[in-house]
Structure formats: C-alpha cells, structure tokens
Design an enzyme around this catalytic site. Sequence first.
Site, PDB file in Angstrom:
ATOM      1  N   SER A 293       0.813  -1.208   0.000  1.00 26.31           N
ATOM      2  CA  SER A 293       0.000   0.000   0.000  1.00 26.31           C
ATOM      3  C   SER A 293       0.853   1.268   0.000  1.00 26.31           C
ATOM      4  O   SER A 293       1.524   1.561  -0.984  1.00 26.31           O
ATOM      5  CB  SER A 293      -0.955  -0.029   1.194  1.00 26.31           C
ATOM      6  N   ASP A 304      10.123   5.046 -10.471  1.00 27.64           N
ATOM      7  CA  ASP A 304       9.743   5.640 -11.761  1.00 27.64           C
ATOM      8  C   ASP A 304      10.551   6.896 -12.072  1.00 27.64           C
ATOM      9  O   ASP A 304      10.861   7.170 -13.236  1.00 27.64           O
ATOM     10  CB  ASP A 304       8.247   5.972 -11.768  1.00 27.64           C
ATOM     11  N   LYS A 318      -0.765  -4.194  -3.319  1.00 29.38           N
ATOM     12  CA  LYS A 318      -2.061  -3.579  -2.985  1.00 29.38           C
ATOM     13  C   LYS A 318      -2.120  -2.206  -3.638  1.00 29.38           C
ATOM     14  O   LYS A 318      -1.500  -1.257  -3.175  1.00 29.38           O
ATOM     15  CB  LYS A 318      -2.229  -3.459  -1.473  1.00 29.38           C
TER      16      LYS A 318
END
Length: 468
Positions: A293, A304, A318
């Site tokens: 999460s 990224d 999740k």
Amino acid sequence: MIRKVMITAGACAWLALLSSPATAATDKANNADTYRLLSLFGDVFERVRNEYVEPVSDEELIEAALNGMLTSLDPHSGYLNPKSFRDMQVQTKGEFGGLGIEVTMENGWVKVISPIDDTPAAKAGLQPNDFITHLNGEPVQGLSLNDAVDRMRGPVNTDLKVTVRRDGQAPFEVTLTRAVIKIQTVKYKLQDNVGYIRVSQFVESTDTNLRKAIDQLKKDGGANLQGFVLDLRNNPGGLLDQAVAVAGDFLDKGEIVSTRSRHPEDTQRFNAHGKDLTDGMPLVVLINDGSASASEIVAGALQDHRRAILLGTKSFGKGSVQTIMPLKDHGAMRLTTARYYTPSGRSIQAVGIEPDIKVLPSKVEALNQPNDHFGRSEASLPHALKNDTLPKTQAKPESDAKTEDGKAPAPAAPQPQPAADGKTPPAGAPSALMEALRMGDPATDYQLARAIDLLRGLSLYKGAAKAN
C-alpha cells in the site's frame, strides 16, 4: 416496522444507495427491482429475528449485513462498528492496544501482511504470508476480518494463543501477550558512512520524524556520508498523505502518485513541491512481500523517477485506496474508492513492484580454508622481492613473521564475537548467522549489506566521475 428498523440502523448506507446520482439516473424498472430486493432483505431479516434458534439483537443482524455487503466487494472494504472505528482512529495516531500485526483475509483464514516492529507479533517471530488458522484453539474460518481482529484485541497483559500455518512447516502454536503498541515508525543510524532509515508504518507523525532523521544523519555523517538506505520491508502501509510527503522528501519535483476512481472527474494527482532533503545523494530502497500500500506508493514513485534503486524482493501488490466514511452514531464504513497509479501510469494491483535488483534474504558465512592455504600471497613465497616503496621502519608482512622455533605461526583460533547487546555469547551458543535475520545489522541482514555495498559503489563512481 421492519423497514423502520433497517433504515434506522443503517440509515446512511441505505439512503446513499437510494439517493445516489447513479440510481436517480436509472429507469423506473430498475428502481422497482431495487425496492423489491430491499423488501427481500426485510423479509429475511424478520424471519431471522423471529425464528433463529437463539435470540439475536437487531443491531447485530444489521451490522453483520452491512459488513457482509462490504466485504463481498474486496478484501479491504468493510464495516467498522463504533468500537472498531475508535480503535482505527487511535491506531493512525501511532499508539494502540493489541498484538501489533497487520492482517487481511484469504480463503477464510487470517493472513499476515506484516508484523509491526518491536511488538508482540514481531518478537514472537510471525512473518509475512503466515496464516493464522485458530485463536485460542477456535478456528477463524467463518469469521469476518473485523470479528477476527476483535478477538485478537483485548486487555493489556492478557495472552492469546494463535495457531500458525507457514509454507514448508507443520502448523505450530505461538502465545502472544497483548500490549500497548507504541509505534516508533522511523528509526535510523549511521552505518559505515551510510544513513540507514527504517520506516515501519505510515502514521500521522512519520514524515516529521523522517525529516528529523535525515537532518541528524547529515550532521553525523558530514562530508563522509555516502548515501541513504530507506528500509520499507514489512511496512504494511498507512496514510496516503504521509506516503506522498515521504516520497516528496527525496524528490525536487514531479508526480508521486495519481488516484482514479469510478468517476473520471474525481481523478487526483499528488506532486512533489518541496526539495530533495538528501541533495540528490545515492538512495537505495529495500522492499519485500511485506511492503504494501503506502510503502508501495513511495517505492513506485522513487523507482519511476529513477531517484532510487530498489533492492530486495517483489512487494505485496495492494494498489487500491480506501476511504473511511463515518456513519452518524454507527461507526464507519471502509470503502475502496479508487485505484492508485505510479508516475509512469502503472498499476501495481495484484502484481506488486519488482525490485531493480532482486536479492533474497540469505545468510553468508566465510569458508573455512585449510591451514596450508592460510594467508597465501606473493609475500609468503620464498625469497620474494621486498616492496621498495614501504618505509624501512615498517614491520615485515605478517606472513614473514616467525615464532621462536623458526616456524610460521599457526592461525589464531576464531574468537567469540560480541552479540548485539555488547556481551560475548557463551561457548556453544548459536552463531548470530544462524539466528533469524535482524533488520538494521548488515552482519546478519544480507539484503542490507548488499544495499550498503551498492551505495559505496555508487559513491565511488560518482567521486571518480567528478575527478575526471
């Protein structure tokens, strides 16, 4: 009378169903079907309350119906009765009572997402992906997640016996003593000129404490500081705003995460608006299958943006956002309202985040070399040339040293190494390498040792590039 009880007990939930924009836009036939289904619920409710073998209160029936409706949607939606709602509010502040374990439900069993550092569950050795099958000898199958969590809670200093099933092992029992859980979500130390920061959960104070940790490590390391390791292993998540803030502490600009709900106009984007508090120093993030999460939001954003190298094993996966919706005088509902996406637009739901460098938890032991190979080098060869750049006063190489009888000394016997508490373990005590891996100690934590080595390499490369 039946509908009056139903509307009173769950007024917010049912009225939201009947008055939502989507329902208002449907035709009359669909409205009629909805009312018929609600009437069916009323009929079942009436029969249960009058004919079930034992008396049951209206409140219990309505709460069970609400929870059943929500838990049928996904593993993370559910109804919170007033007590559970209060417990949840206390937990997000970083202090609560219980075992210190983040769980979900899978195939009717309670599945451990992650034990929280320094809690009864962590000290007892519970691990991510363990299944809890029984509580005090009673099976958990048939219980809702909230019911199972309620049974795991209880007065401080009381015991709970849990039966655990772990891959590759026979089921075993562990007795846990409930305690007041005070979560210190950020821990840090300077390790070999590397700033090590462990974040165990995202609560209201996490970002504030992280900023203090970074500032202190920069002071302690000074010009010798080579970079940072951010340890998110076994971090089950927490508050979205704290995840965004933590990721922003390592980014100058750019998107951190976006959330997309059922309605396109509700899409939200969260961006970094501050300053990289580490001034762009090399960063390695540790993740594993207990990283879920909010911790995946941080790891995904830093990966990224190529701000950090992720090392470890694949995360939990999740990729959804839950909203807590208070229901006046009746607790709250936890509803999955959106999916989240990393800056590149990928969803990690059910697939997790793959680390850039996969490193499994391992233990490494030095090979015992035969005596005739001990210390072999050029200096040990007969009539080896001396090094003409060494000061004349420097002692001979260790391999040239002789004992009084003219023979080379035998290698010294290995000595017991001090334990983590500074005391020397007794003879015959198990080696630290044979014990469970301890996070934060590169001597026994192979993943952390690899991360520190990687940071050193990056630091050396960066220094060489500047010199050229």
